[in-house]
Design a protein around this motif. Structure first.
Motif, mmCIF file in Angstrom:
data_model
loop_
_atom_site.group_PDB
_atom_site.id
_atom_site.type_symbol
_atom_site.label_atom_id
_atom_site.label_comp_id
_atom_site.label_asym_id
_atom_site.label_seq_id
_atom_site.Cartn_x
_atom_site.Cartn_y
_atom_site.Cartn_z
ATOM 1 N N PRO A 408 0.820 -1.221 0.000
ATOM 2 C CA PRO A 408 0.000 0.000 0.000
ATOM 3 C C PRO A 408 0.851 1.266 0.000
ATOM 4 N N LYS A 409 0.349 2.283 -0.689
ATOM 5 C CA LYS A 409 1.076 3.547 -0.826
ATOM 6 C C LYS A 409 0.326 4.664 -0.101
ATOM 7 N N ASN A 410 1.102 5.620 0.391
ATOM 8 C CA ASN A 410 0.499 6.755 1.077
ATOM 9 C C ASN A 410 -0.433 7.509 0.147
ATOM 10 N N PHE A 411 -1.607 7.855 0.661
ATOM 11 C CA PHE A 411 -2.650 8.430 -0.185
ATOM 12 C C PHE A 411 -2.227 9.759 -0.820
ATOM 13 N N VAL A 412 -1.459 10.562 -0.116
ATOM 14 C CA VAL A 412 -1.101 11.880 -0.637
ATOM 15 C C VAL A 412 0.207 11.848 -1.429
ATOM 16 N N SER A 413 1.269 11.327 -0.809
ATOM 17 C CA SER A 413 2.583 11.373 -1.464
ATOM 18 C C SER A 413 2.788 10.273 -2.488
ATOM 19 N N LYS A 476 -8.831 14.445 -4.376
ATOM 20 C CA LYS A 476 -8.004 13.849 -5.434
ATOM 21 C C LYS A 476 -6.910 14.814 -5.870
ATOM 22 N N THR A 477 -7.218 16.105 -5.805
ATOM 23 C CA THR A 477 -6.236 17.107 -6.231
ATOM 24 C C THR A 477 -5.045 17.182 -5.283
ATOM 25 N N ASN A 478 -5.195 16.660 -4.058
ATOM 26 C CA ASN A 478 -4.080 16.646 -3.102
ATOM 27 C C ASN A 478 -3.159 15.443 -3.284
ATOM 28 N N MET A 479 -3.569 14.482 -4.104
ATOM 29 C CA MET A 479 -2.806 13.250 -4.281
ATOM 30 C C MET A 479 -1.668 13.502 -5.262
ATOM 31 N N ALA A 480 -0.482 13.745 -4.715
ATOM 32 C CA ALA A 480 0.681 14.115 -5.524
ATOM 33 C C ALA A 480 1.273 12.926 -6.272
ATOM 34 N N GLY A 481 1.011 11.730 -5.787
ATOM 35 C CA GLY A 481 1.578 10.550 -6.432
ATOM 36 C C GLY A 481 0.728 10.091 -7.601
ATOM 37 N N ASN A 482 1.107 8.931 -8.148
ATOM 38 C CA ASN A 482 0.361 8.322 -9.243
ATOM 39 C C ASN A 482 -0.951 7.778 -8.695
ATOM 40 N N VAL A 483 -2.041 8.418 -9.082
ATOM 41 C CA VAL A 483 -3.344 8.064 -8.506
ATOM 42 C C VAL A 483 -3.702 6.616 -8.803
ATOM 43 N N ASP A 484 -3.451 6.157 -10.023
ATOM 44 C CA ASP A 484 -3.780 4.773 -10.377
ATOM 45 C C ASP A 484 -3.044 3.781 -9.477
ATOM 46 N N GLU A 485 -1.749 4.038 -9.263
ATOM 47 C CA GLU A 485 -0.949 3.131 -8.427
ATOM 48 C C GLU A 485 -1.413 3.172 -6.972
ATOM 49 N N ILE A 486 -1.758 4.369 -6.510
ATOM 50 C CA ILE A 486 -2.222 4.487 -5.113
ATOM 51 C C ILE A 486 -3.506 3.691 -4.923
ATOM 52 N N LEU A 487 -4.474 3.869 -5.814
ATOM 53 C CA LEU A 487 -5.743 3.156 -5.682
ATOM 54 C C LEU A 487 -5.546 1.647 -5.798
ATOM 55 N N GLU A 488 -4.740 1.238 -6.749
ATOM 56 C CA GLU A 488 -4.514 -0.199 -6.937
ATOM 57 C C GLU A 488 -3.864 -0.824 -5.713
ATOM 58 N N SER A 489 -2.954 -0.080 -5.068
ATOM 59 C CA SER A 489 -2.267 -0.619 -3.887
ATOM 60 C C SER A 489 -3.211 -0.792 -2.705
ATOM 61 N N HIS A 490 -4.352 -0.118 -2.740
ATOM 62 C CA HIS A 490 -5.353 -0.249 -1.667
ATOM 63 C C HIS A 490 -6.576 -1.040 -2.135
ATOM 64 N N LEU A 491 -6.458 -1.684 -3.299
ATOM 65 C CA LEU A 491 -7.573 -2.459 -3.859
ATOM 66 C C LEU A 491 -8.826 -1.587 -3.924
#
Length: 522
Positions: A408-413, A476-491
């Protein structure tokens, strides 16, 4: 069988002859029980026989006599170790002694209440603190065998009271304490006798019995367990009082093939000592596997602590023996772990299921055909909607363990979550709502409980402050990382950003259920 006077017992303790072996439990009697024993001695009621083991060799490890610091033994005398009657001899000594200092503030002096009429049922002896003592009716038993103090205490008494006190003193001076003494140089025999005696009356707990059974000069089982717990502190073990049941189950499983700790007392003590390295290696191997395979650093992260028990059997080995397992064995262990967790295998029929798993773990370890992973389990999306997030529930722990498998990846970074830190600090603050509760309340989306598992994931407190109370489409605008990867890492599905709770929760529950079935391979 000998009969010791109280004076003889006092003198034997003063010269260091009577001692307490390390495998005895501590002094546990309450002051009122001490007073009750003294009343029985006074009335010549039966109160049991003391059992001494006489030896010329002092043990390396001993206990104090209750709160009293024992002197070193006089080399001219043999040593009598108390195997049975420690509570009684400590009580008798403590009441009448005047020479040794004590370490416990709980100890109370015993007094004779000479204002009461002697009665076959009621006592005249009481444990009193200093502020409870009334000199007009209470006489301290501690001066009974101290001649100068006794004279001082009775000097001003009238004849009738002095006669009463003299009669009471005479009873204790003439009282006889039954003692059985045996001699042997075989320490294993001593432990066996101690264990058998303590199966009668009030039994010792399993660890004390096993400590007696396995005891030797260079092997103290309780110390072995405490050393192990200290070593395993990083895995969430704390102290022997909290974790002893689990360790005893692991020990029994490795050495006897049964998860029942009581099975251990039927073993030969020498065998326990000789094979204890297998137990230690089994527990350590199980914990290393759990951390390495599932990224779960502490036992608190496990859906069941008892999962360690069968795993300890699989990973047990003697020191110096290499242990490698095949890919097929690992696959079976993984299926067993996840099926046991999602099916709540150890919520009922615990001993029966553990013993069955131990048998199959041995087969798996030996390369034989094993049905260890043949556990029926059914996982539907409703599991993640019916169950609310409760930090110590089996369902929540299984859910968290599953999330930990997908980096899992941090939601913001967008950086990877430090699972070792998150799970070591395992508490509610490490998890937060994907759709914030405040947002759901403000938009009237309250048909579902916002605390359902499908609405929770790893979110740091800092990230939660960034996204808290906002609609997902807004944060969503605060999510600085790759949104697709973040969501996928949290299923987590992209429908999150449509800001509608029920469709999102249902879709995520479908994804979670599918991933759970993949882990269980069903």
């Amino acid at each position: 069988m000998d009969n010791f006077t109280i004076r003889e017992i006092l003198d034997a303790v003063y010269r260091g002859q009577i001692r307490i072996p390390a495998f005895q439990r501590g002094f546990v009697w309450e002051p009122d029980r001490v007073a009750f024993l003294i009343d029985s001695v006074y009335k010549n009621y039966p109160f049991g026989t003391l059992l001494f083991w006489r030896t010329n060799e002092q043990l390396k490890t001993e206990r104090e006599l209750g709160p009293f610091h024992l002197p070193e033994p006089n080399s001219d005398f043999p040593i009598d170790y108390v195997l049975d009657g420690q509570q009684r001899i400590t009580s008798i000594f403590g009441v009448f002694q005047t020479e040794l200092s004590g370490s416990s503030s709980d100890w109370k002096e015993i007094y004779y209440d000479f204002s009461k009429t002697e009665d076959i049922q009621e006592t005249q002896f009481f444990a009193l603190s200093e502020d409870e003592v009334d000199p007009s009716k209470h006489f301290p038993l501690s001066c009974i065998f101290n001649t100068s103090e006794y004279r001082k205490m009775t000097k001003e008494m009238d004849d009738d009271l002095a006669a009463n006190i003299d009669q009471m003193q005479s009873v204790f001076k003439e009282a006889r304490i039954p003692v059985q003494t045996f001699k042997t140089d075989e320490k294993e025999k001593v432990a066996i006798i101690f264990e058998r005696i303590n199966r009668q009356g009030v039994p010792l707990d399993t660890l004390q019995l096993l400590s007696a059974w396995t005891w030797s000069e260079d092997f103290q089982l309780q110390e072995q367990f405490q050393d192990l717990i200290d070593e395993l502190n990083q895995y969430g073990f704390t102290d022997i009082s909290n974790d002893i049941s689990l360790l005893l189950r692991c020990t029994a499983s490795v050495l006897t093939g049964s998860s029942r700790p009581e099975s251990l007392v039927n073993l030969n003590g020498a065998d326990v000592r000789a094979r204890f390295d297998e137990v230690l290696n089994g527990i350590k191997g199980a914990l290393d596997f759990i951390w390495g395979e599932y990224s779960l650093p502490t036992i608190e992260n496990l859906p069941y602590h008892n999962i360690i028990v069968p795993l300890s059997v699989f990973f047990s080995k003697k020191d110096g023996v290499d242990f490698n397992f095949s890919g097929e064995q690992k696959e079976k262990l993984n299926r067993w772990f996840w099926r046991s967790s999602f099916s709540k295998r150890f919520s009922s029929g615990v001993l029966r299921n553990m013993d069955a798993d131990i048998v199959e773990m041995v087969k798996l370890k030996e390369g034989a055909s094993s049905s260890i992973d043949n556990i029926s389990v059914s996982i539907d999306p409703g599991f993640f909607i019916r169950n609310a997030f409760q930090i110590n529930s089996v369902s929540t722990k299984t859910f968290v363990a599953m999330l930990a498998q997908y980096n899992p990846k941090n939601f913001v970074s967008g950086t990877s979550v430090d699972l070792s830190e998150k799970l070591q600090k395992y508490n509610r603050k490490q998890f937060h709502h994907i759709m914030p509760k405040a947002f759901l309340l403000s938009t009237g989306q309250t048909d579902y409980n916002p605390n359902v598992l499908a609405n929770l994931c790893f979110i740091s407190a800092a990230d939660n402050r960034e996204i808290g109370k906002k609609a997902p489409s807004e944060y969503k605008t605060n999510m600085a990382g790759n949104v697709d990867e973040i969501l996928e890492s949290h299923l987590c599905p992209h429908s999150l950003f449509k800001d509608t709770f029920i469709p999102f929760v249902q879709e995520r529950a479908e994804i979670l259920a599918q991933k759970a079935r993949e882990l269980c391979e069903v």
